[in-house]
Design a protein around this motif. Structure first.
Motif, PDB file in Angstrom:
ATOM      1  N   TRP A   1       0.835  -1.206   0.000  1.00 33.16           N
ATOM      2  CA  TRP A   1       0.000   0.000   0.000  1.00 33.16           C
ATOM      3  C   TRP A   1       0.872   1.259   0.000  1.00 33.16           C
ATOM      4  CZ3 TRP A   1      -0.044   3.427   4.258  1.00 33.16           C
ATOM      5  CH2 TRP A   1      -0.924   4.505   4.126  1.00 33.16           C
TER       6      TRP A   1
ATOM      7  N   ARG B   1      -2.415   5.612  -5.963  1.00 31.66           N
ATOM      8  CA  ARG B   1      -3.265   4.942  -6.933  1.00 31.66           C
ATOM      9  C   ARG B   1      -4.489   4.357  -6.228  1.00 31.66           C
ATOM     10  NH1 ARG B   1       1.963   4.434  -7.688  1.00 31.66           N
ATOM     11  NH2 ARG B   1       2.872   4.805  -9.744  1.00 31.66           N
TER      12      ARG B   1
ATOM     13  N   GLY C   1      -6.132   1.564  -6.460  1.00 32.28           N
ATOM     14  CA  GLY C   1      -6.038   0.173  -6.042  1.00 32.28           C
ATOM     15  C   GLY C   1      -5.265  -0.025  -4.759  1.00 32.28           C
TER      16      GLY C   1
ATOM     17  N   LEU D   1      -7.507  -0.740  -1.820  1.00 32.23           N
ATOM     18  CA  LEU D   1      -8.043  -2.103  -1.806  1.00 32.23           C
ATOM     19  C   LEU D   1      -6.980  -3.075  -1.297  1.00 32.23           C
ATOM     20  CD1 LEU D   1     -10.236  -4.166  -2.417  1.00 32.23           C
ATOM     21  CD2 LEU D   1      -9.459  -4.179  -4.817  1.00 32.23           C
TER      22      LEU D   1
ATOM     23  N   LEU E   1      -6.221  -8.244  -6.824  1.00 30.93           N
ATOM     24  CA  LEU E   1      -6.961  -7.398  -7.751  1.00 30.93           C
ATOM     25  C   LEU E   1      -6.631  -5.922  -7.511  1.00 30.93           C
ATOM     26  CD1 LEU E   1     -10.442  -9.186  -7.777  1.00 30.93           C
ATOM     27  CD2 LEU E   1      -8.599  -9.344  -9.465  1.00 30.93           C
ATOM     28  N   GLY E   2      -6.431  -5.547  -6.246  1.00 25.57           N
ATOM     29  CA  GLY E   2      -6.009  -4.185  -5.959  1.00 25.57           C
ATOM     30  C   GLY E   2      -4.643  -3.878  -6.549  1.00 25.57           C
TER      31      GLY E   2
ATOM     32  N   TRP F   1      -4.995  -3.149 -10.102  1.00 28.09           N
ATOM     33  CA  TRP F   1      -5.675  -1.866 -10.288  1.00 28.09           C
ATOM     34  C   TRP F   1      -4.735  -0.690 -10.017  1.00 28.09           C
ATOM     35  CZ3 TRP F   1     -10.257   0.110  -6.833  1.00 28.09           C
ATOM     36  CH2 TRP F   1     -10.911   1.164  -7.492  1.00 28.09           C
ATOM     37  N   ALA F   2      -3.518  -0.971  -9.623  1.00 26.86           N
ATOM     38  CA  ALA F   2      -2.551   0.091  -9.305  1.00 26.86           C
ATOM     39  C   ALA F   2      -1.247  -0.174 -10.042  1.00 26.86           C
ATOM     40  CB  ALA F   2      -2.320   0.149  -7.794  1.00 26.86           C
TER      41      ALA F   2
ATOM     42  N   THR G   1       1.910  -7.453 -12.503  1.00 29.06           N
ATOM     43  CA  THR G   1       0.547  -6.939 -12.336  1.00 29.06           C
ATOM     44  C   THR G   1      -0.451  -7.760 -13.143  1.00 29.06           C
ATOM     45  OG1 THR G   1       1.004  -5.305 -14.069  1.00 29.06           O
ATOM     46  CG2 THR G   1       1.301  -4.601 -11.803  1.00 29.06           C
TER      47      THR G   1
END
Length: 455
Positions: A67, A73, A75, A78, A121-122, A125-126, A135
């Motif tokens: 994170w 971003r 994602g 998430l 999935l996060g 998404w980033a 990714t």
């Protein structure tokens, strides 16, 4: 930041492997044999609970670090939310009393697994921080793990449980690859890449096996390739595995074949020295293995592949010319260390019944496996005695560490000491310390010279 996130990811992979060492042997959902299985394997249950708890902590740290790397971003949030909630839900499945209610235990793990898939999935998404291949792989694994976990959770079908578990394995593989990308430099040539892969597999596999053997030397039936006993032998071999984990992990952490390739070659020779004789011994003692568990198959495959891969990297990854350096007395100590262990290894290989009179008493197969570790240490000592100083620093570090294992590890299994064993291990420890002091005292300047001219 990148390094501690990578370290947390590697820790999760190792600990999750420890937690699930017996996953093929555990009776499935609704099987009436389940309570009897856990009653007969208390050591395996304790190992699973402890490793599982630590693995969840490592995963939460990994997610929090991702994170921090991925924000701002969208994602990233998430990743943080699912990466913290998933371990919290899965932690509810850890208490040993829940193993008796296996359906509830599995449901809690599946619910946590769905959140682990959402973490991936996060990540997908980033984009922009991790490589595109990582990714894309995160998107694929997450897209499979989330619906597989939900279907298994709702249907309670053992076949769907197996599919969801396959998703967990893919998730752990992705975390391991991402952690290595964050933690380590990439090799420069293809022989160095081969060595890099060998070092990584050795360090992870040895870490998982060594921690289990040293922590629970009396419970090997549920997590090792064969029922390894008595406990002093299991503890000793577990200590040897942990030394290998440290050595090959140091090769990776320091850049290993990418930055310090001359040092890495000694460890490649050690891979050949250990795996080649153990593979031959394995073929003569296949009756010792329970091929209903995955560890037995992994043992045979890895010990067959390792010597070939290490020889390839040694043959085609030779560094530029290195200065031999002046003669030093530490080479004599290394040669004596090598001679002592070569004689001990030869004795155990030719007459394994001798092991019955040692503190690490063992059957023929166990004695010959212990001899394989003796061969490894003997070859590393010979490498220090014969090779230029720039190639010997990590090999020299192994010598006192192995002597400590053979001096201390049997106590974990309650072994009785004999004067001969104590004298041998004390002599090896003294020779190993002398070798390490001499080798490390003269290698660094020459190492920098060789690396500067042969990057």
């Amino acid at each position: 930041m990148r390094r501690w996130v990578g370290a947390a990811g590697v820790g999760y992979v190792v600990l999750a492997g420890l937690e699930n060492l017996d996953f093929l042997a555990v009776p499935g959902r609704g099987d009436p044999a389940l309570p009897a299985y856990y009653a007969a394997n208390p050591g395996g249950l304790r190992l699973s609970v402890l490793a599982g708890a630590l693995a969840l902590v490592a995963y939460a740290l990994f997610a929090a670090g991702l994170w921090a790397l991925l924000r701002p971003r969208p994602g990233a949030w998430l990743v943080l939310a699912a990466g913290i909630a998933g371990p919290l839900v899965a932690a509810a499945s850890l208490p040993p009393r829940l193993r008796a209610d296996h359906a509830l235990h599995l449901d809690l793990r599946l619910a946590g697994g769905v959140l682990l898939g959402a973490t991936l999935l996060g990540v997908a998404w980033a984009p922009g921080v991790l490589p595109r291949r990582l990714t894309s792989a995160a998107a694929l694994v997450g897209a499979v793990l989330v619906p597989a976990g939900l279907l298994a959770l709702l249907a309670g079908d053992p076949r769907l449980d197996a599919l969801a578990f396959a998703g967990f394995v893919a998730d752990a593989v992705w975390i391991g690859l991402a952690a290595l990308w964050l933690l380590l430099p990439r090799p420069a040539t293809w022989p160095q890449t081969v060595a890099w892969i060998v070092f990584f597999v050795v360090s992870v596999a040895a870490g998982v096996s060594g921690a289990a053997l040293l922590a629970f030397p009396a419970g090997t039936r549920s997590f090792f390739a064969w029922p390894l006993g008595p406990p002093p032998l299991a503890a000793t071999i577990g200590g040897c595995y942990l030394v290998a984990t440290l050595l090959y992990g140091l090769a990776l952490r320091a850049g290993g074949p990418a930055r310090r390739w001359p040092e890495a070659r000694g460890l490649l020779a050690g891979v050949v020295a250990l795996s080649a004789p153990i593979f031959v011994v394995t073929l003569h003692h296949l009756e010792a293995f329970d091929f209903r568990v995955w560890q037995a198959w992994a043992w045979v495959v890895l010990f067959a592949v390792f010597p070939v891969a290490a020889l390839v990297a040694l043959r085609w990854g030779r560094p530029g010319p290195a200065p031999a350096g002046p003669f030093r007395m530490y080479r004599v100590a290394a040669a004596a260390y090598s001679a002592l262990l070569a004689a001990a290894a030869g004795t155990l290989l030719a007459a394994p019944a001798v092991a019955a009179r040692l503190p690490v008493a063992a059957g023929p197969f166990g004695a010959r496996v212990l001899a394989g570790w003796f061969v490894l240490a003997a070859v590393l000592a010979a490498w220090v005695a014969l090779r230029p100083p720039v190639e010997t620093r990590l090999a020299a570090l192994a010598l006192p560490l192995f002597a400590l294992v053979w001096l201390i590890a049997p106590l974990r299994g309650g072994a009785a000491w004999s004067p001969a064993w104590s004298t041998l291990t004390a002599a090896l420890l003294l020779l190993g310390l002398l070798t390490l002091a001499g080798a490390r005292g003269r290698a660094p300047a020459r190492l920098r010279t060789v690396v500067a001219h042969h990057p």
